[in-house]
Every structure is written in C-alpha cells, then in structure tokens.
Write a protein that holds these residues in place. Structure first.
Motif, PDB file in Angstrom:
ATOM      1  N   TYR A   1       8.875  -6.525 -63.070  1.00 31.69           N
ATOM      2  CA  TYR A   1       8.517  -7.936 -63.259  1.00 31.69           C
ATOM      3  C   TYR A   1       9.113  -8.511 -64.541  1.00 31.69           C
ATOM      4  O   TYR A   1       8.952  -9.691 -64.824  1.00 31.69           O
ATOM      5  CB  TYR A   1       6.992  -8.101 -63.316  1.00 31.69           C
ATOM      6  N   LEU A   2       9.732  -7.649 -65.353  1.00 29.57           N
ATOM      7  CA  LEU A   2      10.165  -8.109 -66.673  1.00 29.57           C
ATOM      8  C   LEU A   2      11.678  -8.004 -66.871  1.00 29.57           C
ATOM      9  O   LEU A   2      12.155  -7.871 -67.994  1.00 29.57           O
ATOM     10  CB  LEU A   2       9.424  -7.317 -67.764  1.00 29.57           C
ATOM     11  N   GLY A   3      12.418  -8.058 -65.746  1.00 22.50           N
ATOM     12  CA  GLY A   3      13.880  -7.966 -65.835  1.00 22.50           C
ATOM     13  C   GLY A   3      14.463  -9.035 -66.746  1.00 22.50           C
ATOM     14  O   GLY A   3      15.195  -8.732 -67.692  1.00 22.50           O
ATOM     15  N   ASN A   4      14.097 -10.307 -66.479  1.00 22.25           N
ATOM     16  CA  ASN A   4      14.674 -11.400 -67.272  1.00 22.25           C
ATOM     17  C   ASN A   4      14.301 -11.299 -68.738  1.00 22.25           C
ATOM     18  O   ASN A   4      15.137 -11.464 -69.616  1.00 22.25           O
ATOM     19  CB  ASN A   4      14.233 -12.757 -66.730  1.00 22.25           C
ATOM     20  N   GLU A   5      13.029 -11.012 -68.979  1.00 22.78           N
ATOM     21  CA  GLU A   5      12.556 -10.889 -70.369  1.00 22.78           C
ATOM     22  C   GLU A   5      13.313  -9.773 -71.092  1.00 22.78           C
ATOM     23  O   GLU A   5      13.655  -9.894 -72.264  1.00 22.78           O
ATOM     24  CB  GLU A   5      11.052 -10.577 -70.419  1.00 22.78           C
ATOM     25  N   THR A   6      13.589  -8.686 -70.387  1.00 21.32           N
ATOM     26  CA  THR A   6      14.288  -7.563 -71.025  1.00 21.32           C
ATOM     27  C   THR A   6      15.737  -7.953 -71.339  1.00 21.32           C
ATOM     28  O   THR A   6      16.251  -7.644 -72.414  1.00 21.32           O
ATOM     29  CB  THR A   6      14.234  -6.302 -70.132  1.00 21.32           C
ATOM     30  N   VAL A   7      16.350  -8.680 -70.413  1.00 17.12           N
ATOM     31  CA  VAL A   7      17.725  -9.162 -70.659  1.00 17.12           C
ATOM     32  C   VAL A   7      17.740 -10.046 -71.905  1.00 17.12           C
ATOM     33  O   VAL A   7      18.574  -9.867 -72.805  1.00 17.12           O
ATOM     34  CB  VAL A   7      18.272  -9.946 -69.435  1.00 17.12           C
ATOM     35  N   VAL A   8      16.794 -10.995 -71.976  1.00 15.39           N
ATOM     36  CA  VAL A   8      16.745 -11.922 -73.120  1.00 15.39           C
ATOM     37  C   VAL A   8      16.557 -11.146 -74.424  1.00 15.39           C
ATOM     38  O   VAL A   8      17.242 -11.392 -75.424  1.00 15.39           O
ATOM     39  CB  VAL A   8      15.618 -12.972 -72.918  1.00 15.39           C
ATOM     40  N   LEU A   9      15.664 -10.176 -74.405  1.00 10.74           N
ATOM     41  CA  LEU A   9      15.414  -9.372 -75.600  1.00 10.74           C
ATOM     42  C   LEU A   9      16.710  -8.697 -76.073  1.00 10.74           C
ATOM     43  O   LEU A   9      17.054  -8.730 -77.262  1.00 10.74           O
ATOM     44  CB  LEU A   9      14.351  -8.304 -75.276  1.00 10.74           C
ATOM     45  N   LEU A  10      17.434  -8.102 -75.126  1.00 15.00           N
ATOM     46  CA  LEU A  10      18.658  -7.375 -75.490  1.00 15.00           C
ATOM     47  C   LEU A  10      19.732  -8.339 -75.989  1.00 15.00           C
ATOM     48  O   LEU A  10      20.442  -8.046 -76.957  1.00 15.00           O
ATOM     49  CB  LEU A  10      19.161  -6.549 -74.303  1.00 15.00           C
ATOM     50  N   GLU A  11      19.811  -9.510 -75.352  1.00 21.41           N
ATOM     51  CA  GLU A  11      20.776 -10.536 -75.817  1.00 21.41           C
ATOM     52  C   GLU A  11      20.463 -10.943 -77.238  1.00 21.41           C
ATOM     53  O   GLU A  11      21.354 -11.003 -78.090  1.00 21.41           O
ATOM     54  CB  GLU A  11      20.694 -11.780 -74.920  1.00 21.41           C
ATOM     55  N   GLN A  12      19.178 -11.205 -77.490  1.00 22.20           N
ATOM     56  CA  GLN A  12      18.786 -11.665 -78.829  1.00 22.20           C
ATOM     57  C   GLN A  12      19.110 -10.634 -79.896  1.00 22.20           C
ATOM     58  O   GLN A  12      19.412 -10.962 -81.024  1.00 22.20           O
ATOM     59  CB  GLN A  12      17.292 -11.995 -78.858  1.00 22.20           C
ATOM     60  N   LEU A  13      19.044  -9.371 -79.517  1.00 20.36           N
ATOM     61  CA  LEU A  13      19.345  -8.314 -80.494  1.00 20.36           C
ATOM     62  C   LEU A  13      20.852  -8.099 -80.656  1.00 20.36           C
ATOM     63  O   LEU A  13      21.284  -7.310 -81.484  1.00 20.36           O
ATOM     64  CB  LEU A  13      18.659  -7.008 -80.094  1.00 20.36           C
ATOM     65  N   GLY A  14      21.648  -8.756 -79.820  1.00 24.15           N
ATOM     66  CA  GLY A  14      23.105  -8.684 -79.999  1.00 24.15           C
ATOM     67  C   GLY A  14      23.813  -7.777 -79.012  1.00 24.15           C
ATOM     68  O   GLY A  14      24.989  -7.443 -79.206  1.00 24.15           O
ATOM     69  N   PHE A  15      23.140  -7.367 -77.945  1.00 25.89           N
ATOM     70  CA  PHE A  15      23.812  -6.514 -76.956  1.00 25.89           C
ATOM     71  C   PHE A  15      24.643  -7.353 -75.986  1.00 25.89           C
ATOM     72  O   PHE A  15      24.345  -8.519 -75.747  1.00 25.89           O
ATOM     73  CB  PHE A  15      22.783  -5.670 -76.190  1.00 25.89           C
ATOM     74  N   ASN A  16      25.694  -6.715 -75.458  1.00 27.53           N
ATOM     75  CA  ASN A  16      26.604  -7.378 -74.516  1.00 27.53           C
ATOM     76  C   ASN A  16      26.680  -6.590 -73.221  1.00 27.53           C
ATOM     77  O   ASN A  16      26.121  -5.499 -73.133  1.00 27.53           O
ATOM     78  CB  ASN A  16      28.016  -7.429 -75.107  1.00 27.53           C
ATOM     79  N   ASN A  17      27.459  -7.130 -72.277  1.00 31.68           N
ATOM     80  CA  ASN A  17      27.702  -6.451 -70.993  1.00 31.68           C
ATOM     81  C   ASN A  17      26.394  -5.990 -70.353  1.00 31.68           C
ATOM     82  O   ASN A  17      26.282  -4.862 -69.884  1.00 31.68           O
ATOM     83  CB  ASN A  17      28.618  -5.232 -71.167  1.00 31.68           C
ATOM     84  N   ILE A  18      25.410  -6.885 -70.387  1.00 31.65           N
ATOM     85  CA  ILE A  18      24.099  -6.498 -69.871  1.00 31.65           C
ATOM     86  C   ILE A  18      24.112  -6.544 -68.346  1.00 31.65           C
ATOM     87  O   ILE A  18      24.467  -7.563 -67.755  1.00 31.65           O
ATOM     88  CB  ILE A  18      23.002  -7.438 -70.425  1.00 31.65           C
ATOM     89  N   GLU A  19      23.771  -5.423 -67.735  1.00 23.53           N
ATOM     90  CA  GLU A  19      23.763  -5.356 -66.273  1.00 23.53           C
ATOM     91  C   GLU A  19      22.397  -4.888 -65.788  1.00 23.53           C
ATOM     92  O   GLU A  19      21.904  -3.842 -66.197  1.00 23.53           O
ATOM     93  CB  GLU A  19      24.850  -4.378 -65.801  1.00 23.53           C
ATOM     94  N   LEU A  20      21.821  -5.703 -64.890  1.00 20.75           N
ATOM     95  CA  LEU A  20      20.503  -5.404 -64.336  1.00 20.75           C
ATOM     96  C   LEU A  20      20.717  -4.877 -62.919  1.00 20.75           C
ATOM     97  O   LEU A  20      21.514  -5.440 -62.174  1.00 20.75           O
ATOM     98  CB  LEU A  20      19.736  -6.726 -64.295  1.00 20.75           C
ATOM     99  N   ARG A  21      20.037  -3.795 -62.567  1.00 21.95           N
ATOM    100  CA  ARG A  21      20.214  -3.267 -61.200  1.00 21.95           C
ATOM    101  C   ARG A  21      18.889  -3.073 -60.494  1.00 21.95           C
ATOM    102  O   ARG A  21      17.884  -2.755 -61.134  1.00 21.95           O
ATOM    103  CB  ARG A  21      20.904  -1.900 -61.243  1.00 21.95           C
ATOM    104  N   LYS A  22      18.955  -3.180 -59.176  1.00 19.48           N
ATOM    105  CA  LYS A  22      17.752  -2.956 -58.362  1.00 19.48           C
ATOM    106  C   LYS A  22      17.664  -1.487 -57.960  1.00 19.48           C
ATOM    107  O   LYS A  22      18.682  -0.806 -57.879  1.00 19.48           O
ATOM    108  CB  LYS A  22      17.825  -3.798 -57.098  1.00 19.48           C
ATOM    109  N   ASP A  23      16.440  -1.037 -57.674  1.00 17.94           N
ATOM    110  CA  ASP A  23      16.263   0.310 -57.148  1.00 17.94           C
ATOM    111  C   ASP A  23      16.283   0.269 -55.617  1.00 17.94           C
ATOM    112  O   ASP A  23      16.492  -0.792 -55.015  1.00 17.94           O
ATOM    113  CB  ASP A  23      14.957   0.940 -57.683  1.00 17.94           C
ATOM    114  N   PHE A  24      16.054   1.419 -54.995  1.00 19.78           N
ATOM    115  CA  PHE A  24      16.126   1.507 -53.531  1.00 19.78           C
ATOM    116  C   PHE A  24      15.048   0.668 -52.839  1.00 19.78           C
ATOM    117  O   PHE A  24      15.145   0.376 -51.658  1.00 19.78           O
ATOM    118  CB  PHE A  24      16.021   2.977 -53.080  1.00 19.78           C
TER     119      PHE A  24
END
Ligand code: GLN
Length: 303
Positions: free
Chosen positions: A269-292
């Motif tokens: 439920y927190l995919g978007n929030e996790t992406v935002v957190l990583l962006e704010q910390l300066g990470f790049n090439n962020i890729e979110l994937r689904k499970d089976f």
C-alpha cells in the motif's frame, strides 16, 4: 493404520478450520517430513503402514495445526529458492514474494556480467569478482544465503538486531554450505554500516525486507501469522511506517559503492510513498515492481 486411512483421518480433523487445498498441502508436507514419502509415493503405496509411534506424532501435529500454528514451525523448516532453511519463532517464515526480490537481484547481476562480457570481448571484468552484498534484517538468512549460492563470487554480509535470529541464520548458512558474514547490529541506533572495525566497506548491493506491516493492517493478517511469527520482524507504528526504509536508505547513501543498487521488499500500500522517500533522499533510477499477486512489492534504486 495405513497412509490412505490416515489421510481421511487428517482431513476429518482439520476440515472445519482449513480449506481443503491447504489441508492437502499440509498432508504431503508431513508425509515427506515424517516418512520421506512424496505425493506420488503415497498414491503408489496406499497401504504403507504408519506405526503407533508415528501415529502419535501425527496426532500431536494435528492438535498443533488446530491452533493454526504455521506448519513450518512444526516441522522446523521452510523451503526458499529450492534451499532448505531452519525456521523457528525467532525468524520470519520466508515468503514467495521475497523469492521474487532475490530473483530480481540475481537477474540484475547476470545481465551485468553478460554486458561486461560483451564489452570486454568475453573477459569477465575483475570487478564482478569483488561483488559485495549486504542484507539488513536477515531473519532466517534466506536472502544472503540464497544470493551467495546464486552468485558464488560475491562477498556477502548480513545484519540483524536479534541474536537468536542470527544463531538460526548462521546454522542455515552452514547447512547450505555457504559463507556469509553475520553481524549483530541495531541499525536504528547506528550512524553507519561499518560492519568490520578495520574498514569502511562499500556495497554493490544493499537489500532489505524490513518490518513494514502497520498496526492498522493487523485485521488483514491471518491468525497463523499474528499469533506465531515474530512481531519484531513484521510490525511498524502507523505513524511512521517507513521508519526502516528511511534509515536504511540514509545509511546506504554513505555505504553504496558507485553504481551500487539498493533493493527493498515493500508494503504493497506504500509504493508511492516509498518512491517519494527515496527521491527526496537523492536516489535515482527508481523502479517499482509487482509480485506474482499483482501487488507493488519491491523496489530498486541507485545513486
Ligand atoms: N530477511 C528475512 C526474510 O525476508 C527476514 C525479514 C524480516 O524479518 N522482516 O524472510
């Protein structure tokens, strides 16, 4: 009693608590665990005799299954990526979603080695021989042990806050015949990932499947998980659900090697929030994937 009648007895004892498919899968886990009989052997030998002593073992297990204790804690083992892991109340039971995360990491390394092979006319660059991997919150050790098996030239480290979990993880590394360096550390209280006193090691891969279930999600969690698996490994406060992600990502800022990658298993439920957190910390090439199951379950990023 023969195994065919035992199967009937097993089903009749558990049918009010579990789905038939679940009972069937438990039954065959147990025929293999107690009698070394696979499903096909049971079909071929319906008259296989179960001794009085073994019947007692079955009945003890049946009464524990009635309390919804996970079968893996009754047999003391779980299978992950084709490997056997000892599990107990101090370690989470490895999940298929986590196998997918491990697979992603393994694939990312294979494709890297392939492209390096092409770049250097079939010579594998020395760098791949020094690949360093760190798993944070290792539990049973399923992630680092599998990675070491799959990427044998890597140097693998793993951290956990629980001494008891580390004891099990060390045993699992020994049983699976791989070398993993296990370190006792509370990362929430750490300002760096100096896992060896002598050097400030940088990691090509940092991976974690930290606690991520919010208390507000407790009603979705089944009794077998809620009552038996370690809460330390599962739950976070509703008010700060990404606590571990923030801390691990901050530590990774200092400890990822150039071109290194950070992998997480995440709360669906927190995919978007996790992406935002990583962006704010300066990470790049962020890729979110689904499970089976089709849920956003894992993420990879780099600096
Ligand atoms: N790394 C272990 C696993 O994936 C433990 C995770 C945890 O305890 N949160 O099963």
């Amino acid at each position: 009693m023969n195994i065919k009648s035992l199967k009937k007895h097993f089903f009749s004892e558990l049918e009010t608590i579990q789905e038939d498919s679940e009972i069937e899968s438990f039954f065959f886990i147990l025929t293999e665990f107690l009698h070394n009989l696979k499903r096909i052997d049971v079909s071929l030998h319906p008259d296989f005799q179960v001794s009085e002593l073994d019947l007692e073992k079955w009945n003890t297990i049946i009464s524990e299954l009635k309390t919804e204790k996970p079968i893996q804690y009754l047999t003391g083992e779980a299978w992950f990526y084709g490997l056997r892991f000892e599990v107990n109340e101090n370690t989470l039971i490895p999940r298929p979603e986590t196998e997918e995360l491990v697979e992603w990491i393994v694939e990312s390394q294979k494709s890297k080695v392939e492209s390096q092979k092409l770049n250097s006319q079939n010579l594998i660059i020395q760098k791949s021989n020094n690949l360093t991997i760190l798993d944070i919150g290792t539990g049973s050790g399923c992630i680092p042990i599998t990675l070491k098996k799959e990427i044998p030239y890597s140097f693998v480290y793993a951290i956990d806050i629980s001494e008891k979990a580390l004891e099990t993880a060390r045993k699992n590394a020994f049983d699976n015949q791989v070398e993993v360096n296990f370190v006792h550390q509370d990362i929430l209280k750490s300002s760096n990932l100096h896992i060896s006193k002598s050097s400030n090691l940088l990691f090509d891969i940092i991976v974690s499947n930290p606690p991520y279930v919010r208390n507000l999600e407790k009603q979705e969690i089944k009794k077998n998980v809620l009552d038996y698996e370690p809460h330390l490994a599962l739950f976070v406060a509703d008010s700060d659900a990404l606590l571990f992600y923030r801390k691990i990502a901050q530590l990774a800022l200092k400890s990822l090697a150039p071109k290194g990658k950070l992998f997480f298993e995440i709360n669906q439920y927190l995919g978007n929030e996790t992406v935002v957190l990583l962006e704010q910390l300066g990470f790049n090439n962020i890729e979110l994937r689904k499970d089976f199951m089709g849920n956003y379950r894992m993420i990879c990023c780099s600096l």
